[in-house]
Design an enzyme around this catalytic site. Structure first.
Site, PDB file in Angstrom:
ATOM      1  N   ASP A 120       6.697  19.715  -6.860  1.00 58.38           N
ATOM      2  CA  ASP A 120       7.353  20.622  -5.910  1.00 58.38           C
ATOM      3  C   ASP A 120       6.951  20.394  -4.458  1.00 58.38           C
ATOM      4  O   ASP A 120       7.361  21.140  -3.573  1.00 58.38           O
ATOM      5  CB  ASP A 120       7.060  22.087  -6.297  1.00 58.38           C
TER       6      ASP A 120
ATOM      7  N   HIS B 197      -0.436  13.285  -8.215  1.00 62.36           N
ATOM      8  CA  HIS B 197      -1.320  14.378  -7.786  1.00 62.36           C
ATOM      9  C   HIS B 197      -0.531  15.664  -7.515  1.00 62.36           C
ATOM     10  O   HIS B 197      -1.037  16.755  -7.743  1.00 62.36           O
ATOM     11  CB  HIS B 197      -2.113  13.967  -6.540  1.00 62.36           C
TER      12      HIS B 197
ATOM     13  N   ASP C  39       2.314  -5.321 -13.459  1.00 63.66           N
ATOM     14  CA  ASP C  39       2.177  -6.147 -14.660  1.00 63.66           C
ATOM     15  C   ASP C  39       1.124  -5.570 -15.591  1.00 63.66           C
ATOM     16  O   ASP C  39       0.564  -4.506 -15.346  1.00 63.66           O
ATOM     17  CB  ASP C  39       1.835  -7.594 -14.260  1.00 63.66           C
TER      18      ASP C  39
ATOM     19  N   THR D 201      -3.806  -8.358  -9.477  1.00 64.60           N
ATOM     20  CA  THR D 201      -2.419  -8.525  -9.014  1.00 64.60           C
ATOM     21  C   THR D 201      -1.868  -7.192  -8.510  1.00 64.60           C
ATOM     22  O   THR D 201      -0.931  -6.642  -9.099  1.00 64.60           O
ATOM     23  CB  THR D 201      -1.541  -9.029 -10.173  1.00 64.60           C
TER      24      THR D 201
ATOM     25  N   GLU E 190       0.798  -1.226   0.000  1.00 65.13           N
ATOM     26  CA  GLU E 190       0.000   0.000   0.000  1.00 65.13           C
ATOM     27  C   GLU E 190       0.835   1.282   0.000  1.00 65.13           C
ATOM     28  O   GLU E 190       0.463   2.264  -0.638  1.00 65.13           O
ATOM     29  CB  GLU E 190      -0.972  -0.018   1.189  1.00 65.13           C
TER      30      GLU E 190
HETATM   31 CA    CA Z   1      -1.032  -5.650 -11.244  1.00 66.68          CA
HETATM   32 CA    CA Z   2       2.680  20.452  -6.872  1.00 64.09          CA
END
Ligand code: CA
Ligand code: CA
Length: 364
Positions: free
Chosen positions: A84, A68, A218, A213, A57
């Site tokens: 940044d 993002h 993959d 997966t 995770e």
């Molecule tokens: Ca995968």
């Molecule tokens: Ca930024």
């Protein structure tokens, strides 16, 4: 008489191609560039204290925040400073944007980590993502540049595409940051190691993965998004969600659309069919993303610190148990999806949620 200088030149070339690493002042690490010694320790701390040495995770999280943060950038207007760290530095502003739902969870551990080791948020995000991806089977090795200064402004809202935006809106936003629709498809290889947070607010599908997966970088996500959808894993339909083909799997509306859109469907299918090309294409685009807003020449190249990811777990994508070529919804108009891929043996099973990792940073 002519041959001797040529041989000498050849030997010199070999010597220059493999510069020797020297022991760092810490007596532990060795680097070719002594300036990267500090970062060798940061790398180890990322691996041991954030990722726990696995592609799970927290690697997913670093790749997500890397996108993002960096996409707050424009070639044509002021939409922020790109990669940044503004998403942390100006978190009060950017984390309130709808598209950044769930990113606060990542900031909760990454911000104290960056403050503890003494690096800028921009470097923590992009260097961390490169280190994290090196743990994922099948991922490309991402060059790692460091030295990003602190962000000076928040990115405005609407720089991050959302899964229920029309494809033309998403294509325009990505093009504005320098990425073509096909480049976008390559970046979406990240969904091979990703799971949903916030599209379906139900807690029982927090962490529902986009392919079967989620710990392997993959081609499965490209194949599985082409399969005919038949169910919602949680409370769906939610805005930005589409029916998925497999119990426990989550499908984003935008992924479904790109897999069938005339500008992107053939690139999507090609990524389903070549692990090597898919991985390499992603590496090219992700490297570019990690440098948005920066001149590479003003940063320090510590790519030597990034390990080679483990090889892909499968050479070729496969149909999950119970699925066959008959379940493919053909997206690419010019090349038929081949009939040669095999089906995983056994009975179909529910795809489990990706679990949160237990680390010290960010504990409440
Ligand atoms: Ca995968
Ligand atoms: Ca930024």
């Amino acid at each position: 008489m002519i041959a001797a200088p040529l041989v000498a030149l050849g030997l010199a070339g070999i010597a220059a191609a493999a510069p020797a690493a020297s022991l760092c002042p810490d007596g532990v690490h060795s680097t070719v560039n002594p300036q990267c010694c500090f970062w060798a320790n940061v790398r180890d701390r990322f691996i041991n204290e954030i990722f726990l040495n696995v592609c799970m995770e927290n690697v997913h999280s670093l790749v997500r925040i890397a996108f993002h943060d960096a996409i707050g950038f424009s070639l044509t207007s002021n939409k922020g400073g790109g990669a940044d760290g503004s998403i942390i530095q100006f978190g009060e502003t950017e984390l309130a944007f709808h598209a950044n739902e769930g990113i606060d969870f990542i900031v909760d551990f990454l911000q104290p980590f960056a403050d503890t080791v003494g690096i800028t948020y921009g470097d923590a995000i992009q260097f961390g993502a490169a280190v994290g991806l090196s743990l994922c089977p099948g991922a490309p090795r991402i060059p790692a540049f460091v030295g990003r200064p602190n962000a000076t402004q928040a990115a405005p809202d609407k720089t991050v595409p959302e899964p229920d935006d029309p494809p033309t809106t998403i294509f325009a936003r990505m093009q504005d940051a320098g990425f073509s629709p096909v480049d976008l498809v390559h970046l979406l290889a990240s969904h091979s190691i990703a799971d949903q947070a916030g599209v379906d607010p139900e807690p029982q599908v927090l962490g529902a993965p986009f392919d079967s997966t989620p710990f392997s970088f993959d081609s499965q996500v490209f194949l599985e998004v082409l399969l005919r959808g038949s169910m919602f894993p949680g409370s769906g339909p939610n805005p930005g969600e589409e029916q998925s083909p497999l119990s426990g799997e989550f499908r984003l509306l935008s992924d479904k659309v790109f897999a069938r859109h005339n500008l992107t469907a053939c690139a999507w299918q090609a990524n389903a069919l070549s692990q090597a090309d898919m991985s390499s294409n992603f590496g090219t685009q992700f490297s570019k993303l990690s440098l948005l807003g920066h001149d590479k020449n003003s940063l320090l190249d510590c790519s030597e610190l990034i390990g080679t990811p483990p090889p892909a777990t499968a050479k070729q994508a496969f149909f999950p148990a119970g699925k066959t070529h008959a379940d493919i919804e053909q997206g690419c108009a010019t090349v038929a999806f081949p009939t040669t891929l095999s089906t995983q043996t056994g009975q179909p099973t529910m795809i489990p949620l990706v679990q949160v990792q237990d680390i010290a940073f960010g504990k409440k």
